[in-house]
Design a protein around this motif. Structure first.
Motif, PDB file in Angstrom:
ATOM      1  N   GLY A 144      32.626  60.849  50.029  1.00 54.08           N
ATOM      2  CA  GLY A 144      33.878  60.189  49.271  1.00 54.08           C
ATOM      3  C   GLY A 144      33.749  59.121  48.527  1.00 54.08           C
ATOM      4  N   LEU A 145      33.806  59.226  47.202  1.00 53.37           N
ATOM      5  CA  LEU A 145      33.767  58.055  46.347  1.00 53.37           C
ATOM      6  C   LEU A 145      34.871  57.514  45.382  1.00 53.37           C
ATOM      7  CD1 LEU A 145      31.528  56.195  44.982  1.00 53.37           C
ATOM      8  CD2 LEU A 145      31.158  58.144  43.169  1.00 53.37           C
ATOM      9  N   SER A 146      35.328  56.403  46.006  1.00 55.25           N
ATOM     10  CA  SER A 146      36.579  56.102  45.253  1.00 55.25           C
ATOM     11  C   SER A 146      36.701  55.422  44.017  1.00 55.25           C
ATOM     12  CB  SER A 146      37.491  55.083  46.196  1.00 55.25           C
ATOM     13  OG  SER A 146      36.911  53.627  46.051  1.00 55.25           O
ATOM     14  N   THR A 147      37.557  55.650  43.179  1.00 54.74           N
ATOM     15  CA  THR A 147      37.697  55.125  41.616  1.00 54.74           C
ATOM     16  C   THR A 147      37.984  53.421  42.015  1.00 54.74           C
ATOM     17  OG1 THR A 147      39.986  55.412  41.507  1.00 54.74           O
ATOM     18  CG2 THR A 147      38.603  57.101  40.900  1.00 54.74           C
ATOM     19  N   ILE A 148      37.675  52.915  40.877  1.00 53.40           N
ATOM     20  CA  ILE A 148      38.015  51.547  40.885  1.00 53.40           C
ATOM     21  C   ILE A 148      39.379  51.506  40.703  1.00 53.40           C
ATOM     22  CG2 ILE A 148      35.794  50.643  40.355  1.00 53.40           C
ATOM     23  CD1 ILE A 148      36.777  50.063  37.431  1.00 53.40           C
ATOM     24  N   PRO A 149      39.993  50.124  41.168  1.00 55.82           N
ATOM     25  CA  PRO A 149      41.631  49.985  41.115  1.00 55.82           C
ATOM     26  C   PRO A 149      41.996  49.352  39.637  1.00 55.82           C
ATOM     27  CG  PRO A 149      40.644  47.976  41.900  1.00 55.82           C
ATOM     28  CD  PRO A 149      39.665  49.062  41.866  1.00 55.82           C
ATOM     29  N   PRO A 150      43.228  49.595  39.124  1.00 59.29           N
ATOM     30  CA  PRO A 150      43.677  48.988  37.854  1.00 59.29           C
ATOM     31  C   PRO A 150      43.513  47.557  37.844  1.00 59.29           C
ATOM     32  CG  PRO A 150      45.608  49.292  39.319  1.00 59.29           C
ATOM     33  CD  PRO A 150      44.447  49.822  39.841  1.00 59.29           C
ATOM     34  N   MET A 151      42.174  47.169  37.247  1.00 57.42           N
ATOM     35  CA  MET A 151      41.849  45.835  37.433  1.00 57.42           C
ATOM     36  C   MET A 151      42.743  44.726  36.628  1.00 57.42           C
ATOM     37  SD  MET A 151      39.306  45.952  39.163  1.00 57.42           S
ATOM     38  CE  MET A 151      38.601  44.415  39.272  1.00 57.42           C
ATOM     39  N   GLY A 162      45.982  37.221  30.874  1.00 57.60           N
ATOM     40  CA  GLY A 162      47.307  38.045  30.441  1.00 57.60           C
ATOM     41  C   GLY A 162      47.991  37.353  29.536  1.00 57.60           C
ATOM     42  N   LEU A 163      47.609  36.201  28.786  1.00 58.98           N
ATOM     43  CA  LEU A 163      48.349  35.823  27.781  1.00 58.98           C
ATOM     44  C   LEU A 163      49.727  35.501  28.112  1.00 58.98           C
ATOM     45  CD1 LEU A 163      46.567  37.818  24.664  1.00 58.98           C
ATOM     46  CD2 LEU A 163      45.940  35.629  25.808  1.00 58.98           C
ATOM     47  N   HIS A 164      49.758  34.598  29.103  1.00 59.02           N
ATOM     48  CA  HIS A 164      51.263  34.207  29.590  1.00 59.02           C
ATOM     49  C   HIS A 164      52.278  35.575  29.808  1.00 59.02           C
ATOM     50  CE1 HIS A 164      49.840  30.103  28.768  1.00 59.02           C
ATOM     51  NE2 HIS A 164      49.612  30.577  27.245  1.00 59.02           N
ATOM     52  N   SER A 165      51.839  36.602  29.734  1.00 58.88           N
ATOM     53  CA  SER A 165      52.494  37.523  30.142  1.00 58.88           C
ATOM     54  C   SER A 165      52.757  38.086  31.778  1.00 58.88           C
ATOM     55  CB  SER A 165      52.090  39.042  29.760  1.00 58.88           C
ATOM     56  OG  SER A 165      52.578  40.283  30.062  1.00 58.88           O
ATOM     57  N   ASN A 166      53.537  38.775  32.222  1.00 54.15           N
ATOM     58  CA  ASN A 166      53.551  39.217  33.707  1.00 54.15           C
ATOM     59  C   ASN A 166      53.352  40.507  33.859  1.00 54.15           C
ATOM     60  OD1 ASN A 166      54.067  36.693  34.927  1.00 54.15           O
ATOM     61  ND2 ASN A 166      56.454  36.849  34.173  1.00 54.15           N
ATOM     62  N   GLU A 167      52.731  41.175  32.811  1.00 50.12           N
ATOM     63  CA  GLU A 167      52.494  42.628  32.756  1.00 50.12           C
ATOM     64  C   GLU A 167      50.995  42.783  32.842  1.00 50.12           C
ATOM     65  OE1 GLU A 167      54.981  44.867  32.516  1.00 50.12           O
ATOM     66  OE2 GLU A 167      56.437  43.245  32.301  1.00 50.12           O
ATOM     67  N   CYS A 168      50.598  44.004  33.327  1.00 43.62           N
ATOM     68  CA  CYS A 168      49.039  44.414  33.575  1.00 43.62           C
ATOM     69  C   CYS A 168      48.510  44.169  32.301  1.00 43.62           C
ATOM     70  CB  CYS A 168      48.921  45.759  33.971  1.00 43.62           C
ATOM     71  SG  CYS A 168      49.788  46.067  35.758  1.00 43.62           S
ATOM     72  N   VAL A 169      47.332  43.712  32.340  1.00 42.22           N
ATOM     73  CA  VAL A 169      46.623  43.498  30.824  1.00 42.22           C
ATOM     74  C   VAL A 169      45.844  44.801  30.705  1.00 42.22           C
ATOM     75  CG1 VAL A 169      44.466  42.354  30.225  1.00 42.22           C
ATOM     76  CG2 VAL A 169      45.858  41.326  32.031  1.00 42.22           C
ATOM     77  N   PRO A 170      46.331  45.444  29.543  1.00 38.08           N
ATOM     78  CA  PRO A 170      45.895  46.801  29.101  1.00 38.08           C
ATOM     79  C   PRO A 170      44.331  46.927  28.994  1.00 38.08           C
ATOM     80  CG  PRO A 170      47.707  45.987  27.844  1.00 38.08           C
ATOM     81  CD  PRO A 170      47.315  44.647  28.619  1.00 38.08           C
ATOM     82  N   TRP A 171      43.689  46.075  28.273  1.00 42.05           N
ATOM     83  CA  TRP A 171      42.261  46.279  28.162  1.00 42.05           C
ATOM     84  C   TRP A 171      41.562  46.495  29.221  1.00 42.05           C
ATOM     85  CZ3 TRP A 171      38.652  42.803  29.329  1.00 42.05           C
ATOM     86  CH2 TRP A 171      38.565  41.458  29.515  1.00 42.05           C
ATOM     87  N   LEU A 172      41.844  45.740  30.395  1.00 43.90           N
ATOM     88  CA  LEU A 172      41.096  45.648  31.766  1.00 43.90           C
ATOM     89  C   LEU A 172      41.580  47.148  32.429  1.00 43.90           C
ATOM     90  CD1 LEU A 172      41.455  42.242  33.225  1.00 43.90           C
ATOM     91  CD2 LEU A 172      39.459  43.372  32.480  1.00 43.90           C
ATOM     92  N   LEU A 177      39.862  52.771  33.787  1.00 47.16           N
ATOM     93  CA  LEU A 177      39.977  54.214  33.513  1.00 47.16           C
ATOM     94  C   LEU A 177      38.840  54.693  32.757  1.00 47.16           C
ATOM     95  CD1 LEU A 177      44.011  54.189  32.138  1.00 47.16           C
ATOM     96  CD2 LEU A 177      42.924  55.246  34.180  1.00 47.16           C
ATOM     97  N   ASN A 178      38.302  54.022  31.889  1.00 51.38           N
ATOM     98  CA  ASN A 178      37.195  54.556  31.114  1.00 51.38           C
ATOM     99  C   ASN A 178      36.006  54.808  32.229  1.00 51.38           C
ATOM    100  OD1 ASN A 178      35.208  55.249  28.806  1.00 51.38           O
ATOM    101  ND2 ASN A 178      34.337  53.165  29.262  1.00 51.38           N
ATOM    102  N   PHE A 179      35.768  53.968  33.061  1.00 56.96           N
ATOM    103  CA  PHE A 179      34.654  53.758  34.028  1.00 56.96           C
ATOM    104  C   PHE A 179      34.887  55.011  35.186  1.00 56.96           C
ATOM    105  CE2 PHE A 179      33.277  53.111  38.277  1.00 56.96           C
ATOM    106  CZ  PHE A 179      31.943  52.639  38.448  1.00 56.96           C
TER     107      PHE A 179
END
Length: 330
Positions: A144-151, A162-172, A177-179
């Motif tokens: 069983g191999l787990s994916t990496i979490p939403p970094m 996050g550039l002073h945002s409270n939202e998830c960082v899209p590029w990370l 997801l690419n990995f």
């Protein structure tokens, strides 16, 4: 005691699968028979149950407030306020407790036949140790191999980039997801190349992403910050008894510190991972041949240690290997 047969409930496909699995698990656990006789865990801080306690490193969690909601309020080295996902997984499939940290075992040898945890916080995947076919060559067939979490959704990541945002960082998150997509492609290649292998991708990304973006749906109050200290950056030695602002009720938080989930989150993650890995814990054809792991140079952070084969020889074991997102093994 009688029960009405007029009760009806509507379930999604994933909920049906989970409930069906739990019915089977509870039946086997009630009979005193775990679904597998041994668990061997490899990975990083998401599954480290105390190996780093014995290592010369600042990446530790064997001090309060870590472990404050664990048994006897004991900081064991787990990077959470309580149990990790692997603890819940072990219990769900019938073990009385999670496999112990290998470096905490006073006596090796036969004690390893019940499984062990080799995870080390801060460990990473190396090119020359990332080849799963080496384990396959030794007889492993259920992995069983787990994916990496939403970094990009980790509190420390949002705080740092996050550039002073409270939202998830899209590029990370895109990078994660690419990995994970490449991981899935590679796993499909392995299935074609290696006859008889049962390699299952266990998705950690989506359930954790859902909890972060829709926390109230899962009973959480806070997803941007961790419970420890300010919840923005604290992790490991920065999360300590002197940390100001640590929350009173971690069960309302998705994250315990700046990187790691709370026990409440880990329980939900464990349910998803077990449901995804049903083929790994079926009662048929479970045998996995464990031989000398040192031949693979899997654990360079455990120098001069004797591993399973010196005590087991050619004994055939039945086990499931759970791997986290960053590994020191092939």
């Amino acid at each position: 005691m009688g029960y009405s047969n007029s009760f009806m409930i509507t379930l999604s496909v994933s909920e049906r699968s989970t409930i069906l699995l739990l019915i089977v698990v509870l039946n086997i656990v009630a009979n005193g028979h775990p679904l597998v006789p041994a668990l061997f865990i490899f990975g990083d801080s998401f599954v480290d149950v105390g190996n780093n306690n014995q290592l010369l490193t600042v990446i530790k969690a064997n001090f309060p407030p870590y472990g404050r909601d664990f048994e006897n309020h004991n900081p064991t080295g787990r990077f959470s306020n309580g149990k990790l996902a692997i603890d819940f997984i072990a219990e769900t499939i019938g073990f009385t407790s999670s496999p112990p940290a290998y470096l905490n075992l006073d006596i090796k040898g036969n004690s390893l036949l019940n499984g062990a945890n080799f995870a080390s916080a801060g460990s990473g995947l190396l090119d020359h140790t990332g080849r799963q076919h080496n384990i396959y060559a030794l007889g492993a067939r259920k992995i069983g191999l787990s994916t990496i979490p939403p970094m990009g959704c980790l509190p420390v990541a949002i705080t740092a980039v996050g550039l002073h945002s409270n939202e998830c960082v899209p590029w990370l998150n895109y990078a994660a997801l690419n990995f994970n997509q490449k991981l899935n492609t590679i796993s499909q290649d392995f299935k074609q190349m290696l006859p008889g292998i049962n390699l299952v991708i266990l998705d950690m990304y989506q359930p954790l992403y859902d909890m972060v973006t829709k926390p109230s749906d899962y009973g959480f109050f806070e997803a941007r910050k961790g419970c420890c200290g300010t919840g923005l950056v604290e992790t490991s030695i920065m999360c300590n008894q002197m940390s100001i602002g640590t929350c009173a009720n971690a069960s309302q938080y998705v994250f315990w510190d700046g990187m790691h989930p709370t026990e409440a989150t880990n329980k939900i993650l464990a349910d998803h991972l077990v449901a995804a890995g049903t083929s790994l814990i079926s009662k048929s054809n479970l045998s996995v041949h464990i031989v000398d792991l040192l031949d693979l140079n899997l654990f360079p952070f455990y120098p001069n240690q004797t591993f399973i084969s010196s005590h087991c020889g050619n004994t055939r074991l039945e086990c499931v290997c759970y791997w986290s997102d960053t590994l020191k093994c092939t």
